[in-house]
Design a protein around this motif. Structure first.
Motif, short mmCIF file in Angstrom:
data_model
loop_
_atom_site.label_atom_id
_atom_site.label_comp_id
_atom_site.label_asym_id
_atom_site.label_seq_id
_atom_site.Cartn_x
_atom_site.Cartn_y
_atom_site.Cartn_z
N SER A 1 0.80 -1.37 0.06
CA SER A 1 0.04 -0.06 -0.06
C SER A 1 0.74 1.21 0.00
O SER A 1 0.62 2.20 -0.55
CB SER A 1 -1.18 -0.19 1.46
OG SER A 1 -1.56 1.31 1.15
N MET A 2 2.00 1.23 0.80
CA MET A 2 2.59 2.16 1.08
C MET A 2 3.54 2.72 -0.30
O MET A 2 3.66 3.63 -0.98
CB MET A 2 3.73 2.15 1.80
CG MET A 2 4.97 3.32 2.10
SD MET A 2 6.28 2.91 1.04
CE MET A 2 7.17 1.73 1.85
N TYR A 3 4.13 1.53 -1.16
CA TYR A 3 4.69 1.64 -2.51
C TYR A 3 3.67 2.30 -3.62
O TYR A 3 4.30 3.01 -4.37
CB TYR A 3 5.31 0.47 -3.03
CG TYR A 3 6.46 0.02 -2.10
CD1 TYR A 3 7.63 1.05 -1.90
CD2 TYR A 3 6.57 -1.16 -1.69
CE1 TYR A 3 8.54 0.78 -1.39
CE2 TYR A 3 7.75 -1.56 -0.95
CZ TYR A 3 9.01 -0.68 -0.87
OH TYR A 3 10.14 -1.01 -0.25
N ARG A 4 2.61 1.90 -3.62
CA ARG A 4 1.36 2.30 -4.34
C ARG A 4 1.23 3.80 -4.36
O ARG A 4 1.45 4.76 -5.16
CB ARG A 4 0.04 1.47 -4.09
CG ARG A 4 0.17 0.23 -4.88
CD ARG A 4 -1.24 -0.43 -5.02
NE ARG A 4 -2.12 -0.46 -3.74
CZ ARG A 4 -1.95 -1.60 -2.81
NH1 ARG A 4 -1.25 -2.52 -3.13
NH2 ARG A 4 -2.69 -1.28 -1.60
N LYS A 5 1.24 4.16 -3.12
CA LYS A 5 0.95 5.78 -2.80
C LYS A 5 2.46 6.41 -2.92
O LYS A 5 2.28 7.72 -3.57
CB LYS A 5 0.87 5.93 -1.22
CG LYS A 5 -0.55 5.51 -0.45
CD LYS A 5 -1.55 6.54 -1.07
CE LYS A 5 -2.98 5.82 -0.53
NZ LYS A 5 -2.82 6.05 0.88
#
Length: 650
Positions: free
Chosen positions: A434-438
């Protein structure tokens, strides 16, 4: 000398008793002296019994000395009933004495024996025994007196020794900085050392007879009494740590070792205690524990603490367990552009934002260089999302670094473990994804903002201006078009013309604006900017294509440039173009430390350094097809300055 005359020349006295008892009790020297004196006196008296008298003296002395040699030690050791042997001793002496009467001349001995045998055997042995008992008692008394004197002397010596040892022990105890005390079995104080006196605020004499209840508050006194009772009940040493308050109000940690002591029958007499102030040690232990669990820069917990806490929190009691993972946007770019000091400030600022947003029960950790993790016990997915928005809003609105051009930005992802059958690792991976997508979504806008900040900082700190960058881009583009570069190369040329000195943002502005000659150290610092600019460009995908040109824009055609010392066509074409247009624009514009040259003076400088500093072919093309063409179009411009080119361009 008091004699009884039996007949003419034959006399009797008590010499046999005296001389034999002398031999038995007084030993060799006194007995021999006495025997010789008696014998001499008897000879002096003379008469028919003189020799017999001497013989009686010698035999009595001899028997007494024989008894002294072989029997006296045994007699002295007998506690009582010594008289039988002493009586037999007297009988033997006088039997020999009667036998000696046979030595009298003219058959007188038989008559004498008939007359004296009975009274001698009755009286003389008794006399010998009585005298021996008197002497024996005298010896006993003398021995007792001697023993008494020795006992007194020994007692005196022991007393003095005790006093010395007590003084030594007292000195040793008083020299010990630890608190030493001893109590009876009812915990009543019996003594202590100087350190304990200072601790209690009383002298030892004042302390004796007091209890802990007389010295401390009720809670502390109860604690001490309880520990005493446990120690004496268990009958073994006990070590405790306690926080106590000194009489002056100071609170200190004491480590106390209490040991019971006993009498010869094994009955408990009390306890001996030694207390040590371990406040500094406890403080050091707390500091060491803090350092082992916290990140030095941000003050947040570190990865080792996280590994321990994640196991504790991964428990049904803390479900739902949410996790937020954050990664700072562009930290490497900021480190390369503004220095690691600014990067550290960014880390501290982000850490403060997340800490201020976290709840008391949340665990916030810096797990790596630019990575943060928050564990949120008993927190739903929706509640975790609200906290993420709160952090993002704080980054956007409320926090700025000292360098106001750098904004705080962090990509955040989160996930929630709703039931105990889900693995912690799975939740971590979901939050990380989720963090990498953001991060991908925010990347372009963030880097655009950072690049704008970098360009603004560059123009503010150095002699470079936005107009200078635009002029260079225009001149470079004109020369590139003359050289028939393709469209992609022309774009790169314009971009490197704008950002070629991007590395100067890491240099102190005072140094960049200095209008006096640079020192060797200052010049070495200035010469670092191509490498710094190269590193910055490498961190931004859009600038990687021009990073090599930024690195080489201060190389010289003759190989005397920096930082690599490239020469001739080893230098990339765009970097050679940039060197020429940068020098020309620098010469034809006013600077704080000099006035601008005219176009012709600048042309002359370019020609003079063609083949040494600049590519000679490019200089010719630039002068003919760019400068002279522009001069014809702008013939009205006038500039003046005649300083050497090398002093104008850093």
């Amino acid at each position: 000398m008091n004699t009884v005359s039996f007949s003419n020349g034959i006399i009797f006295d008590t010499r046999s008793i005296l001389i034999s008892v002398s031999g038995l009790f007084l030993g060799y020297l006194p007995t021999i002296i006495a025997a010789l004196m008696i014998s001499a006196y008897r000879i002096y008296l003379g008469g028919g019994g003189a020799l017999t008298g001497v013989l009686v003296t010698m035999t009595s002395a001899t028997i007494g000395l024989i008894w002294y040699r072989y029997r006296m030690p045994a007699i002295l050791k007998k506690p009582h009933k010594v008289w039988p042997e002493l009586y037999l001793f007297g009988v033997l002496i006088h039997l020999v004495m009667l036998a000696d009467m046979l030595t009298l001349p003219n058959q007188q001995g038989v008559g004498v024996l008939q007359a004296i045998t009975l009274p001698v055997l009755i009286i003389y042995p008794l006399g010998s025994m009585l005298l021996c008992l008197v002497m024996f008692q005298g010896l006993k008394n003398r021995e007792a007196e001697k023993n008494l004197l020795e006992s007194r002397e020994n007692y005196k010596n022991l007393y003095y020794e005790y006093q010395k040892k007590e003084s030594l022990l007292r000195s040793l105890l008083d020299s010990v900085p630890d608190l030493v005390f001893y109590k009876d079995h009812k915990s009543v104080y019996l003594g202590c050392n100087k350190a304990f006196e200072a601790f209690a605020g009383k002298t030892m004499d004042e302390l004796m007879g007091l209890t802990d209840a007389d010295l401390f508050d009720q809670e502390t006194a109860t604690l001490f009494r309880t520990m005493d009772e446990i120690m004496m009940r268990e009958k073994k040493s006990r070590r405790n740590e306690e926080l106590v308050t000194y009489p002056d109000g100071r609170k200190v940690y004491l480590e106390t070792l209490k040991t019971p002591y006993y009498d010869q029958n094994g009955e408990n007499l009390g306890l001996i205690g030694i207390s040590r102030d371990i406040t500094d040690r406890k403080k050091n232990e707390a500091e060491i524990l803090y350092l082992s669990q916290h990140d030095i820069l941000t003050g947040l917990h570190n990865r080792s603490y996280y590994e321990a806490e994640r196991q504790r929190l991964d428990h049904p009691d803390y479900l739902p367990l949410s996790m937020i993972i954050g990664d700072i946007n562009g930290l490497k770019l900021i480190n390369d552009a503004f220095g690691h000091g600014e990067g550290d400030k960014l880390l501290i600022s982000i850490g403060k934002i997340m800490k201020d947003c976290a709840r008391p029960q949340d665990m916030l950790v810096r797990t790596g260089g630019d990575e943060f993790v928050m564990l949120l016990p008993q927190t739903t997915y929706r509640e975790a999302g609200v906290l993420v928005e709160k952090i993002k809003k704080s980054c956007d609105e409320g926090y700025k670094l000292d360098n106001e051009l750098i904004v705080t930005s962090i990509a955040l992802g989160f996930a929630t473990k709703a039931n105990e059958h889900e693995s912690f690792e799975k939740i971590f991976k979901l939050a990380e994804e989720s963090m990498y997508r953001k991060k991908l979504l925010e990347y372009k806008s963030f880097h655009s903002a950072v690049m704008n900040s970098i360009k603004t900082t560059l123009f503010e700190k150095s002699n470079e201006t936005e107009e200078h960058a635009e002029r260079m881009a225009d001149l470079a583009k004109q020369l590139g078009q003359v050289l028939e570069l393709d469209q992609e190369e022309l774009v790169s040329l314009e971009l490197v013309a704008t950002l070629h000195d991007i590395g100067k943002i890491s240099i102190d502005s005072k140094l960049l604006l200095k209008n006096t000659p640079l020192t060797d150290d200052e010049w070495a610092e200035i010469k670092k900017h191509p490498e710094v600019g190269y590193r910055i460009a490498q961190t931004v995908p859009e600038l990687r294509k021009i990073s090599e040109y930024i690195l080489c824009h201060h190389e010289r055609w003759d190989g005397n440039g920096y930082p690599q010392g490239l020469k001739a066509e080893e230098i990339p074409l765009l970097a050679r173009i940039l060197a020429i247009v940068d020098a020309y624009d620098a010469m034809t514009q006013d600077r704080s430390y000099r006035q601008a040259m005219t176009e012709q003076e600048a042309i002359d400088e370019l020609k003079r350094h063609a083949g040494s500093q600049f590519d000679p072919a490019l200089v010719t093309v630039f002068i003919k097809d760019v400068i002279e063409k522009n001069i014809k179009e702008n013939s009205s411009k006038e500039n003046s300055s005649k300083e050497n080119l090398i002093t104008y361009d850093y």
